[in-house]
Design a protein around this motif. Structure first.
Motif, PDB file in Angstrom:
ATOM      1  N   ILE A 165       0.831  -1.209   0.000  1.00 29.41           N
ATOM      2  CA  ILE A 165       0.000   0.000   0.000  1.00 29.41           C
ATOM      3  C   ILE A 165       0.863   1.255   0.000  1.00 29.41           C
ATOM      4  O   ILE A 165       0.603   2.216  -0.740  1.00 29.41           O
ATOM      5  N   VAL A 166       1.916   1.269   0.827  1.00 25.48           N
ATOM      6  CA  VAL A 166       2.801   2.447   0.894  1.00 25.48           C
ATOM      7  C   VAL A 166       3.447   2.698  -0.475  1.00 25.48           C
ATOM      8  O   VAL A 166       3.481   3.829  -0.972  1.00 25.48           O
ATOM      9  N   ILE A 167       3.964   1.633  -1.089  1.00 24.68           N
ATOM     10  CA  ILE A 167       4.595   1.779  -2.406  1.00 24.68           C
ATOM     11  C   ILE A 167       3.581   2.261  -3.439  1.00 24.68           C
ATOM     12  O   ILE A 167       3.863   3.159  -4.242  1.00 24.68           O
ATOM     13  N   ALA A 168       2.378   1.672  -3.417  1.00 25.91           N
ATOM     14  CA  ALA A 168       1.350   2.041  -4.394  1.00 25.91           C
ATOM     15  C   ALA A 168       0.934   3.498  -4.242  1.00 25.91           C
ATOM     16  O   ALA A 168       0.744   4.213  -5.241  1.00 25.91           O
ATOM     17  N   VAL A 169       0.795   3.972  -3.002  1.00 19.63           N
ATOM     18  CA  VAL A 169       0.383   5.362  -2.768  1.00 19.63           C
ATOM     19  C   VAL A 169       1.435   6.329  -3.296  1.00 19.63           C
ATOM     20  O   VAL A 169       1.117   7.308  -3.989  1.00 19.63           O
ATOM     21  N   TYR A 170       2.701   6.068  -2.975  1.00 15.09           N
ATOM     22  CA  TYR A 170       3.749   6.990  -3.424  1.00 15.09           C
ATOM     23  C   TYR A 170       3.988   6.881  -4.927  1.00 15.09           C
ATOM     24  O   TYR A 170       4.372   7.859  -5.571  1.00 15.09           O
ATOM     25  N   LYS A 171       3.746   5.710  -5.489  1.00 16.39           N
ATOM     26  CA  LYS A 171       3.821   5.590  -6.950  1.00 16.39           C
ATOM     27  C   LYS A 171       2.762   6.470  -7.600  1.00 16.39           C
ATOM     28  O   LYS A 171       3.036   7.202  -8.557  1.00 16.39           O
ATOM     29  N   PHE A 172       1.547   6.434  -7.074  1.00 18.34           N
ATOM     30  CA  PHE A 172       0.471   7.287  -7.585  1.00 18.34           C
ATOM     31  C   PHE A 172       0.812   8.761  -7.408  1.00 18.34           C
ATOM     32  O   PHE A 172       0.686   9.559  -8.343  1.00 18.34           O
ATOM     33  N   TYR A 173       1.287   9.129  -6.223  1.00 18.50           N
ATOM     34  CA  TYR A 173       1.558  10.538  -5.928  1.00 18.50           C
ATOM     35  C   TYR A 173       2.660  11.099  -6.824  1.00 18.50           C
ATOM     36  O   TYR A 173       2.506  12.165  -7.432  1.00 18.50           O
ATOM     37  N   LEU A 174       3.779  10.397  -6.923  1.00 17.13           N
ATOM     38  CA  LEU A 174       4.888  10.891  -7.737  1.00 17.13           C
ATOM     39  C   LEU A 174       4.541  10.890  -9.216  1.00 17.13           C
ATOM     40  O   LEU A 174       5.002  11.749  -9.971  1.00 17.13           O
TER      41      LEU A 174
END
Length: 611
Positions: free
Chosen positions: A90-99
């Motif tokens: 989830i953490v990786i997916a969120v920051y992938k979306f944000y960046l």
């Protein structure tokens, strides 16, 4: 109006090269390190997502084996492991979306700034509109406002999303194809007679099943959805034309209302909207057909690996955990290979948008080139031109080999029948007319007053000082300019914000334009029917003030007018008269002394022409 369809038919590989030319400048710009850093971070996060999917795939085998063997301790241990795996994912997916969104935002911002600068530089915006309405409209991009505002947004979003989608699909395929190959094992069967009979063995048969499944699906998806590229291209064009016509109704609302043209405009809007809806209906029908197939394809992909792998499970060759791991790995491989099927509609929109932007890019490159046959200087000493050739967009000559000179202190009235090229002559002198060649000198302190002036929406002080900042002038100077231009009622409204181009009458707009000249006090003025909407008394008052101002500044004035009332304010008269030149249109510019009581000897403009 015909659809400009040359771009949409470009071969796909050629389109990819054009997209590369659109995308690459940002990553070589002044923001290149931020852009490349964001891109590298997004790539790393995509790799992280794939890594976590591999870990979850392995978890599937252990978890379902624990269920099959009814191992309670192992069951809760795997629940705990899944919690950590899910949290990291989830953490990786969120920051992938944000960046990814940050990269899209920065990229769109840079592209918008880049294209606005190019569109407004070297009069490209004017030349593009001129070419569109006087040349071959099919070769000129329509609605540049839509391309800069909407198409750039779609392009950056789709390029990043689809680009990362392809990358993710490739990495996922490489990560899971080995797992699926190992888990699926060999498949042995007796071949039919037409294949030669005998015992056949296929190693990694689940991989080949996934490849076959996705290849067939991709071919069918392309066959069903191939029309969507052209339909999306046309949809964007039709939507822009519909919106553009409504803008024109707003712009010419008074004239339409006075003519009672509402019914005509409604029919025009209905025609355009009917075309929008008709094309959209064809588009959604095509999308419906593709959605039918994608839904069947996606649902079948859930059960297909179970059917293919179930014989080994029921024979006892593999356990439930391995069966679920095979199903999960097959799903990842199938999803990677079937990326085209899942994203075909998005690719169609992306390609159509990219083709529109590529056409816009090409047109900007053409229209922003300087006119190498025309040279302009801005030295003092008067307005002068030599070897001036002015033509219409269709090539017909308006003026050939013209020579003119307007000395300081001189005033010239340019007359001639409508269509004789008076306004085109002014455009050539200003350097904005692309169909002119020759040499022109226009003093730096020169101001043009058009018949239809432009006023930006906002405070009146900004409209008056345009294009300079209103802070360059004191309130007293702004108010005095309005009073001198016979607009005393506006002198107390400097801070009032409004759409002045629509708020003011035609005569008030012309007086506000003259107020600009009285405010800025240029030495030289070129006025094109600048008082055509004024009564004779107001015209006489304002022209007397303009002439006095330019003479005091040591300059002069050149005016275009049809009314004879301006004759007394000009010492010279130039008359453009049509001549015959082997069937092509050309004009002769005759110079003569006007009847003016204050004529000063020795300041005579000269001009010669070749008919």
């Amino acid at each position: 109006m015909s659809l400009p369809d040359t771009a949409q038919r470009a071969p796909f590989l050629a389109t990819l090269r054009r997209i590369g030319r659109l995308a690459w400048p940002y990553f070589q710009s002044e923001e290149k390190w931020k852009a490349r850093g964001l891109l590298a971070a997004i790539v790393a996060l995509n790799l992280g997502v794939v890594f976590m999917l591999v870990q979850i795939n392995e978890w599937n085998r252990t978890f379902y084996d624990a269920l099959q063997n009814k191992q309670l301790d192992a069951f809760w241990q795997q629940i705990g492991r899944f919690t950590w795996l899910a949290l990291v994912y989830i953490v990786i997916a969120v920051y992938k979306f944000y960046l990814t969104q940050v990269l899209q935002l920065r990229w769109r911002s840079w592209l918008t700034d880049h294209y606005l600068a190019r569109w407004l530089a070297n009069k490209a915006f004017y030349r593009m509109e001129l070419a569109r309405f006087t040349g071959d409209a099919a070769q000129v991009p329509d609605n540049p406002d839509q391309r800069i505002q909407e198409d750039l947004n779609i392009f950056t979003d789709s390029t990043v999303t689809l680009g990362m989608g392809v990358f993710n699909a490739v990495v996922t395929l490489l990560s899971f194809v080995g797992i699926l190959w190992t888990l699926s094992g060999p498949l042995s069967f007796h071949a039919p007679a037409f294949l030669g009979g005998g015992e056949w063995t296929i190693a990694g048969y689940m991989v080949w099943a996934a490849v076959l499944y996705c290849v067939v699906g991709s071919v069918i998806a392309h066959f069903i959805g191939r029309r969507q590229v052209g339909l999306n291209f046309r949809q964007q064009w039709l939507e822009a034309n519909f919106r553009h016509h409504m803008v024109r109704i707003r712009e010419y609302s008074e004239a339409i209302a006075l003519d009672g043209g509402e019914a005509v405009e409604r029919r025009q809007l209905d025609t355009r909207f009917t075309a929008v809806m008709g094309n959209y209906l064809r588009l959604i029908r095509s999308q419906k057909n593709l959605t039918w197939f994608n839904s069947f394809f996606g649902q079948a992909a859930i059960i297909f690996p179970m059917i293919v792998a179930s014989p080994r499970y029921f024979s006892g060759a593999i356990q439930l955990g391995q069966l679920m791991q095979i199903s999960s790995a097959f799903g990842q491989v199938q999803s990677s290979l079937g990326w085209l099927v899942d994203n075909y509609m998005g690719i169609a929109v992306w390609k159509a948008t990219s083709d529109r932007l590529a056409g816009f890019e090409e047109s900007l490159g053409q229209q922003s080139r300087p006119n190498e046959d025309f040279s302009a200087t801005h030295e003092a000493g008067g307005i002068a031109a030599s070897q001036l050739h002015v033509a219409l967009p269709d090539g017909h000559t308006l003026l050939a080999d013209g020579r003119l000179h307007v000395a300081p202190g001189e005033t010239v009235l340019v007359t001639g029948p409508s269509g004789s090229g008076k306004s085109s002559l002014f455009r050539a002198l200003s350097g904005i007319w692309p169909h002119a060649r020759g040499q022109v000198n226009l003093p730096a302190d020169t101001m043009f007053i058009p018949q239809r002036p432009y006023f930006p929406d906002g405070p009146l002080r900004d409209a008056l000082a345009y294009p300079q900042a209103a802070t360059h002038y004191s309130d007293e100077a702004l108010q005095q300019a309005l009073r001198n231009a016979l607009l005393p009622q506006l002198a107390t409204q400097l801070d009032r914000a409004d759409a002045w181009g629509q708020k003011l009458s035609g005569g008030e707009q012309q007086r506000l334009s003259i107020a600009r000249a009285l405010l800025k006090r240029p030495a030289w003025i070129l006025a094109d029917e600048a008082t055509s909407a004024l009564d004779e008394a107001a015209e006489a008052t304002l022209y007397a003030r303009l002439v006095a101002q330019v003479r005091q500044a040591g300059g002069g004035i050149v005016s275009i007018a049809h009314r004879s009332t301006l004759g007394p304010f000009h010492r010279q008269r130039w008359t453009l008269t049509p001549t015959s030149d082997g069937g092509s249109a050309s004009h002769h510019l005759d110079t003569a002394t006007a009847d003016a009581p204050d004529r000063t000897p020795g300041a005579t403009p000269t001009m010669g022409t070749k008919a």
